[in-house]
Every structure is written in structure tokens, then in C-alpha cells.
Design an enzyme around this catalytic site. Structure first.
Site, PDB file in Angstrom:
ATOM      1  N   THR A  77      -5.659   0.999  -3.491  1.00  0.00           N
ATOM      2  CA  THR A  77      -4.372   0.669  -2.369  1.00  0.00           C
ATOM      3  C   THR A  77      -3.379   2.125  -2.024  1.00  0.00           C
ATOM      4  O   THR A  77      -2.730   2.045  -1.307  1.00  0.00           O
ATOM      5  CB  THR A  77      -3.465  -0.366  -2.853  1.00  0.00           C
ATOM      6  OG1 THR A  77      -2.758   0.090  -4.028  1.00  0.00           O
ATOM      7  CG2 THR A  77      -4.119  -1.516  -2.929  1.00  0.00           C
ATOM      8  N   ARG A 101      -2.579   5.790  -0.784  1.00  0.00           N
ATOM      9  CA  ARG A 101      -3.333   6.772   0.258  1.00  0.00           C
ATOM     10  C   ARG A 101      -2.309   8.083  -0.182  1.00  0.00           C
ATOM     11  O   ARG A 101      -1.097   7.960  -0.400  1.00  0.00           O
ATOM     12  CB  ARG A 101      -2.921   6.103   1.556  1.00  0.00           C
ATOM     13  CG  ARG A 101      -3.183   4.820   1.733  1.00  0.00           C
ATOM     14  CD  ARG A 101      -4.849   4.769   1.671  1.00  0.00           C
ATOM     15  NE  ARG A 101      -5.509   3.520   2.228  1.00  0.00           N
ATOM     16  CZ  ARG A 101      -6.043   2.483   1.472  1.00  0.00           C
ATOM     17  NH1 ARG A 101      -5.850   2.878   0.321  1.00  0.00           N
ATOM     18  NH2 ARG A 101      -6.646   1.528   2.061  1.00  0.00           N
ATOM     19  N   MET A 119       0.898  -1.153  -0.133  1.00  0.00           N
ATOM     20  CA  MET A 119      -0.044   0.048   0.036  1.00  0.00           C
ATOM     21  C   MET A 119       0.894   1.282  -0.019  1.00  0.00           C
ATOM     22  O   MET A 119       1.593   1.570   1.035  1.00  0.00           O
ATOM     23  CB  MET A 119      -0.832   0.023   1.264  1.00  0.00           C
ATOM     24  CG  MET A 119      -1.683   1.300   1.427  1.00  0.00           C
ATOM     25  SD  MET A 119      -2.869   1.397   2.778  1.00  0.00           S
ATOM     26  CE  MET A 119      -2.190   0.377   4.014  1.00  0.00           C
ATOM     27  N   PRO A 120       1.030   2.097  -1.220  1.00  0.00           N
ATOM     28  CA  PRO A 120       1.851   3.250  -1.063  1.00  0.00           C
ATOM     29  C   PRO A 120       1.171   4.402  -0.342  1.00  0.00           C
ATOM     30  O   PRO A 120      -0.006   4.453  -0.644  1.00  0.00           O
ATOM     31  CB  PRO A 120       1.861   3.691  -2.807  1.00  0.00           C
ATOM     32  CG  PRO A 120       1.395   2.191  -3.466  1.00  0.00           C
ATOM     33  CD  PRO A 120       0.446   1.510  -2.393  1.00  0.00           C
ATOM     34  N   ILE A 121       1.890   4.989   0.342  1.00  0.00           N
ATOM     35  CA  ILE A 121       1.498   6.143   1.216  1.00  0.00           C
ATOM     36  C   ILE A 121       2.317   7.331   0.572  1.00  0.00           C
ATOM     37  O   ILE A 121       3.578   7.380   0.797  1.00  0.00           O
ATOM     38  CB  ILE A 121       1.378   6.013   2.538  1.00  0.00           C
ATOM     39  CG1 ILE A 121       0.682   4.636   2.875  1.00  0.00           C
ATOM     40  CG2 ILE A 121       1.008   7.204   3.372  1.00  0.00           C
ATOM     41  CD1 ILE A 121       1.014   4.276   4.609  1.00  0.00           C
TER      42      ILE A 121
END
Length: 69
Positions: free
Chosen positions: A38, A40, A1-3
């Protein structure tokens, strides 16, 4: 999950922030081959006296530009 964290000076509209969030989401999903769901994005806004470039705040840089420096 890239933030993804984005820091910017206050003053942009909700619509501008929505556009940049959509563009960054698309770029990240494409680059990392992941689902946009995915991704954020956290946007933190700062007052102009809390954001410095080369040791100068936005008002300081504007004053220098007015003086022709």
C-alpha cells in the site's frame, strides 16, 4: 495508502533510489502497521541549481566550503 514524496538532487543511481525506496517502504509499513503493497513513493529529482538550502544552491555552498566559510 501512504504516499511518500522524496525530492533530491540529480545524480543518484537507479540502485541507490531502489535501496532508499525499499528502506522507506519497510519503515513506513512497520510504523503504520500497513502492508508494504500500500506504500507509494514518488521521487522527484532536481538539478543542482533548483535545490536550495539556506538560500544557496549546491554549487554556491561548495564554493563557500572551498573558501573555508
Amino acid at each position: 495508502m501512504p504516499i511518500i514524496e522524496m525530492h533530491m538532487i540529480e545524480g543518484r543511481t537507479v540502485e541507490q533510489k531502489q535501496r532508499v525506496a525499499a528502506a522507506v517502504t519497510a519503515a513506513v509499513a512497520d510504523s503504520l502497521d500497513c502492508s508494504p503493497e500500500t506504500v507509494r513513493i514518488l521521487i522527484t529529482e532536481h538539478r543542482e541549481h533548483e535545490f536550495y538550502v539556506a538560500g544557496l544552491s549546491k554549487p554556491q555552498r561548495a564554493a563557500l566550503q572551498e573558501q573555508g566559510q
